[in-house]
Every structure is written in C-alpha cells, then in structure tokens.
Design an enzyme around this catalytic site. Structure first.
Site: not given
Ligand SMILES: [Zn+2]
Length: 310
Positions: A122, A158, A160, A245
């Site tokens: 990120h 991931d 996200h 995750d």
């Molecule tokens: Zn993540």
C-alpha cells in the site's frame, strides 16, 4: 530456496496494532519448528541503500519517514504507526527483497521467500499507507530492472488491492501487475477497468472479488488472468506479494481461503515461474493477521513452492 528472516523486524513496534511484532515472531517460530531454517539457504544481507529506496520513493518522503522514526512519531497516517525501530526494520525489509532479487537473477538459487515486515504494497511513492512504509516489492522490481531484466511480473494475492505497487508502475510497460482482492474493500481501488495507461495499457490486471467468493473460483480467476498476462509479456522474473489475509478466519481481511489453498497457489506460481523464467520467483510477505493461521498459511505456501522444484 533462499529464506530471509531476521529478529530486527520486531524493532518496528506498532503496540496494539493488528500488524504486530507477534506476527513475525510467530512466523519465525514456525520457520524453525517446520524445519525451513534447516532446509533453506539463509543469506546475510544489508538494509536497502538510499539509491535502492530512491528508485521508488522521493528523497523528501524518505527523509520524512526517517525523521518520524527518530522522533517515535506513533500514528503517521490513519492506519499506520511508526516507532524508533521502524526505519531499521523497513530498510531491512526492502533490502531483503533487493538481495533476493540479486541472488535469484545471478542464479544462486531459483526461489526466495522474504519473511519481512512492515508490509509494503500500500505504500505510495510519496506516502505511508495501510500499515506500509516502503514499498518492498516495487523497490525489488526496480532492482530487477536496474540489473537489466526486461520484464518483471508482480502477482498480488493479498486480500487488499496492491494500490501502491500499481501506482508506481501504472505507466511502466515492463512491469506487469495482477492483483486479486476483495472488493469493495480497503483501499477502494482495484476495479477491473484499472489496466494501466499509455504504453502500459493492459499490463495491469485487477480482479475484484466478493467476500463470499468460493476458494476454487478465487484461484481459477487468479490463475487464468495471470497466465494470460504472463503469456503476453514473457517475464524474466516473477515477484509475489504474498498476503495471507484472504484466510477465512483473518481478523482484518477475511475471504474464504484456508491454508491448503495457499499450498496450491504456491505450487501453481512456482510452476508458472518454471514455465516462463527458469523458475525465478521471489515471494514477499505482505498481510495476514491471524496469529495462528497466518504462519500455517506461510508454511503451506512454502510447501507448495517446494513441491516440484529441483
Ligand atoms: Zn492485506
């Protein structure tokens, strides 16, 4: 397999944050208990240099980050915390990825796993974001390009969207990027129509999925899109943002996957690397916040990566 792990990743003290010191101490314990530390090559490496970091992050941001750490700044962004040890941990994490890329490109080994924190995908060139300080995988891809590789493929599973990585390479045709992620979800980007721009159009592939997506469908969509892009761009190296995750019990992400699916995905991506680039694959820990299941998923992922190698 090259394995990067280090006690100093615990210096990034995030207090009660879900991206905790306990994550890496549990992973390190698993690496010992499951025999990975005995089986793998453990390279010594140095923190990323200013030159390596500056390939992705402007000097002004790096200075700001170093100053935050010096002053034990705490929360520097809505989700992101730094402590006095964060600079050491963050540069050691990015340095691990650069070292792994250098050794894999040099042919010392074909595969590497970087058990590092803080995570990176990120982190934007100009700012910390979403538990991330330096974008480890972007710095690693730029290291590969600096070593003369033509094309690098980044895969991000991931839960996200890897928005920081996408931002770095948005207009860069030599770095392909495939991200599968829960959507709508943090950080809000990663729609299917985000495909890069200019000469890079079509080299970024986003696969948004619902929280309820069955694991087999998640994997099939990841495999199909990635294979299509790999066939088109012929990567010289594959880098993986390996977040865990998407596990069904993850307290932050929570999709439907179990450890077995990360074993399957590990086997698949190793096979993809053998098919396209002599097996050259560097896997990099991103998220995964369940203190029991995340290390189990890492173990399963490594088993998958080893399944057909040699
Ligand atoms: Zn993540």
């Amino acid at each position: 397999m090259l394995l990067y792990h280090h006690p100093d990743f615990a210096l990034h003290d995030t207090k009660s944050h879900p991206e905790s010191v306990a994550r890496i101490t549990r992973v390190n314990q698993m690496l010992t208990d499951s025999g990975w530390i005995g089986k793998c090559t453990l390279p010594a490496w140095k923190p990323a240099t200013a030159e390596q970091c500056e390939r992705n992050h402007p000097q002004a941001y790096l200075k700001e980050l170093e100053d935050w750490c010096k002053h034990d700044a705490g929360r520097v962004e809505v989700d992101t915390v730094v402590s006095t040890g964060s600079w050491t941990a963050a540069t050691l994490a990015a340095g691990a990825v650069c070292d792994a890329v250098q050794r894999v490109v040099a042919g010392e080994d074909t595969t590497a796993f970087c058990a590092i924190r803080p995570p990176g995908h990120h982190a934007m060139p100009n700012s910390a974001m979403g538990f991330c300080l330096l974008n480890n995988i972007a710095i690693g891809a730029l290291q590969a390009r600096a070593l003369g590789l033509n094309n690098v493929l980044i895969v991000d599973w991931d839960v996200h969207h890897g928005n920081g990585t996408q931002a770095t390479f948005w207009e860069e045709p030599s770095v392909g990027f495939v991200s599968i992620h829960r959507f709508p979800f943090y950080p809000g980007t990663g729609k299917a129509d985000e495909t890069g721009s200019g000469r890079a159009l079509g080299t970024k592939v986003n696969i948004p999925v619902a929280a309820s997506v069955p694991p087999d469908e998640f994997l099939k969509r990841l495999y199909d899109s990635t294979e299509k892009l790999a066939n088109a761009m012929k990567p010289d190296l594959i880098l993986l943002s390996a977040g865990f995750d998407a596990h069904r019990n993850d307290p932050v992400g929570g999709l439907t996957l179990e450890a077995e699916h990360f074993r399957q995905a590990g086997e698949w991506i190793s096979q993809l690397a053998r098919q396209h680039c002599g097996g050259k694959l560097v896997s990099i820990l991103e998220g995964g916040y369940h203190l029991k299941h995340m290390p189990e998923c890492v173990d399963a992922h490594l088993q998958g990566m080893q399944a057909k190698s040699k």
